[in-house]
Design a protein around this motif. Structure first.
Motif, PDB file in Angstrom:
ATOM      1  N   ASN A 148      17.512  44.855   1.351  1.00 29.87           N
ATOM      2  CA  ASN A 148      18.773  44.118   1.280  1.00 29.87           C
ATOM      3  C   ASN A 148      18.733  43.083   0.159  1.00 29.87           C
ATOM      4  N   ALA A 149      17.590  42.427  -0.014  1.00 28.95           N
ATOM      5  CA  ALA A 149      17.468  41.442  -1.087  1.00 28.95           C
ATOM      6  C   ALA A 149      17.559  42.104  -2.453  1.00 28.95           C
ATOM      7  N   VAL A 150      16.969  43.291  -2.584  1.00 28.55           N
ATOM      8  CA  VAL A 150      17.044  44.020  -3.845  1.00 28.55           C
ATOM      9  C   VAL A 150      18.483  44.395  -4.167  1.00 28.55           C
ATOM     10  N   ARG A 151      19.201  44.852  -3.148  1.00 34.42           N
ATOM     11  CA  ARG A 151      20.604  45.240  -3.367  1.00 34.42           C
ATOM     12  C   ARG A 151      21.442  44.035  -3.755  1.00 34.42           C
ATOM     13  N   MET A 152      21.220  42.897  -3.104  1.00 34.74           N
ATOM     14  CA  MET A 152      21.967  41.684  -3.431  1.00 34.74           C
ATOM     15  C   MET A 152      21.704  41.250  -4.873  1.00 34.74           C
ATOM     16  N   ALA A 153      20.452  41.412  -5.325  1.00 38.56           N
ATOM     17  CA  ALA A 153      20.106  41.007  -6.684  1.00 38.56           C
ATOM     18  C   ALA A 153      20.781  41.878  -7.730  1.00 38.56           C
ATOM     19  N   ALA A 154      21.232  43.056  -7.330  1.00 38.43           N
ATOM     20  CA  ALA A 154      21.889  43.953  -8.285  1.00 38.43           C
ATOM     21  C   ALA A 154      23.318  43.531  -8.603  1.00 38.43           C
ATOM     22  N   TYR A 155      23.819  42.538  -7.877  1.00 39.42           N
ATOM     23  CA  TYR A 155      25.188  42.050  -8.106  1.00 39.42           C
ATOM     24  C   TYR A 155      25.131  40.553  -8.403  1.00 39.42           C
ATOM     25  N   PRO A 156      24.794  40.176  -9.631  1.00 39.61           N
ATOM     26  CA  PRO A 156      24.635  38.745  -9.955  1.00 39.61           C
ATOM     27  C   PRO A 156      25.933  37.948  -9.889  1.00 39.61           C
ATOM     28  N   GLU A 157      27.077  38.632  -9.913  1.00 42.58           N
ATOM     29  CA  GLU A 157      28.352  37.921  -9.864  1.00 42.58           C
ATOM     30  C   GLU A 157      28.720  37.479  -8.448  1.00 42.58           C
ATOM     31  N   GLY A 158      27.994  37.951  -7.448  1.00 43.34           N
ATOM     32  CA  GLY A 158      28.280  37.587  -6.068  1.00 43.34           C
ATOM     33  C   GLY A 158      27.833  36.180  -5.736  1.00 43.34           C
ATOM     34  N   GLY A 159      27.975  35.811  -4.486  1.00 47.06           N
ATOM     35  CA  GLY A 159      27.534  34.502  -4.026  1.00 47.06           C
ATOM     36  C   GLY A 159      28.563  33.403  -4.129  1.00 47.06           C
ATOM     37  N   LYS A 160      29.816  33.749  -4.412  1.00 47.37           N
ATOM     38  CA  LYS A 160      30.874  32.743  -4.539  1.00 47.37           C
ATOM     39  C   LYS A 160      31.584  32.600  -3.191  1.00 47.37           C
ATOM     40  N   ILE A 161      31.259  31.531  -2.483  1.00 45.31           N
ATOM     41  CA  ILE A 161      31.740  31.383  -1.110  1.00 45.31           C
ATOM     42  C   ILE A 161      33.250  31.165  -1.064  1.00 45.31           C
ATOM     43  N   ALA A 162      33.765  30.206  -1.809  1.00 45.61           N
ATOM     44  CA  ALA A 162      35.198  29.892  -1.766  1.00 45.61           C
ATOM     45  C   ALA A 162      36.034  31.086  -2.189  1.00 45.61           C
ATOM     46  N   ALA A 163      35.632  31.740  -3.281  1.00 43.87           N
ATOM     47  CA  ALA A 163      36.375  32.911  -3.748  1.00 43.87           C
ATOM     48  C   ALA A 163      36.315  34.045  -2.737  1.00 43.87           C
ATOM     49  N   SER A 164      35.216  34.145  -2.011  1.00 44.19           N
ATOM     50  CA  SER A 164      35.069  35.213  -1.024  1.00 44.19           C
ATOM     51  C   SER A 164      36.102  35.085   0.083  1.00 44.19           C
ATOM     52  N   PHE A 165      36.363  33.853   0.540  1.00 44.28           N
ATOM     53  CA  PHE A 165      37.346  33.657   1.606  1.00 44.28           C
ATOM     54  C   PHE A 165      38.764  33.973   1.132  1.00 44.28           C
TER      55      PHE A 165
END
Length: 298
Positions: A148-165
């Motif tokens: 799961n950590a490897v897959r998450m690292a493949a999407y560096p643009e992710g991790g934006k909490i406010a935009a996600s909501f």
């Protein structure tokens, strides 16, 4: 496809009591047909193992949990120890499949627990706690796995909490609008309404608590879907993958079918009249022709 049909037959038999096997098969075939027509990608739903195993199998797990909890709450029946063990195991396995399925299960189980605590004559809070615990254990294993950590690292643009909501709300809105404009959605809901009133034998009579259950079920389904889109955007900064949206389709149709079936209990059942029942079965079958007019087939 065969497993999907088998689970759909199970769903119909649990949602409505007293159905014959041909009637169960008719209802389940309509659910399957509507799901296949509305699928974002039929190939990923049925013919691609990464789509079917990771998203359609947990979708079927969710259907089973959904109908068992709705049946228990609506009919004031008690889940047996065996049922609780099986539902806990299903919750655990479903939580291992992808990141948003455990939140769907948690929404359904927690909502059911709140409802029965206030309205059920025999609350089974310990059983609901066991189902929640099993689901959270599966979720913890999923999140802590190295893959799961490897897959998450493949999407560096992710991790934006406010935009996600905000984007989660946007994508959920688009999904609901899409279903609103599809004749297949209305064919399925119309089928459930006709089937519940004119074909199904009399079900337990409704009470004011049934309205609370219906509102809670709608809230649980929408909250679960919203969570799926939020998690997807947080992880990838993109819309939910098509194989994930296939799972959304199944959850929406099964959840909507449960709500309409519960609402139909407020109308007098006419299923005890043989000629009315046969005419209604023909009408239910004719509704399937609306699937051919669906935008999804274009």
């Amino acid at each position: 496809m065969a497993i999907f049909l088998a689970v759909s037959v199970y769903w119909a038999g649990r949602m409505w009591t007293g159905l014959s096997w041909p009637e169960r098969f008719l209802a389940s075939a309509m659910l399957c047909a509507a799901s296949f027509v509305l699928a974002i990608s039929l190939r990923e739903m049925l013919y691609w193992i990464s789509g079917s195993a990771s998203y359609m199998v947990p979708a079927l797990f969710v259907i089973i949990i959904l109908v068992e909890l709705v049946r228990s709450a609506a009919n004031e029946t008690v889940l047996s120890t065996g049922q609780i063990v099986v539902l806990s195991a299903i919750g655990f396995l479903g939580a291992l499949a992808n990141e948003f399925t455990p939140f769907w299960i948690v929404a359904l189980v927690a909502g059911s627990g709140l409802f029965i605590a206030f309205y059920h004559p025999r609350p089974q809070l310990a059983g609901h706690a066991a189902m929640l615990t099993a689901t959270f254990i599966g979720l913890a294993i999923l999140l802590l796995s190295p893959g799961n950590a490897v897959r998450m690292a493949a999407y560096p643009e992710g991790g934006k909490i406010a935009a996600s909501f905000s984007m989660g709300l946007y994508y959920l809105w688009l999904e609901l609008v899409r279903h609103y404009t599809e004749s297949a959605t209305w064919a399925w809901l119309g089928f459930v309404a006709l089937f519940s009133v004119f074909v199904v034998p009399s079900q337990p009579r409704p009470a004011a608590r049934l309205l609370v259950l219906m509102v809670g079920l709608v809230a649980a389904v929408l909250a679960g879907l919203y969570t799926a889109y939020v998690i997807a955007y947080f992880a990838t900064a993109e819309d939910l993958a098509t194989r994930g949206r296939n799972q959304v389709v199944v959850f929406l149709l099964a959840g909507g079918g449960c709500v309409v079936a519960l609402a139909a209990r407020f109308l007098p059942s006419l299923g005890h009249h043989a000629h009315v029942r046969m005419t209604a079965l023909v009408a239910c079958g004719l509704l399937s022709f609306l699937l051919l007019d669906s935008v999804a087939l274009g």
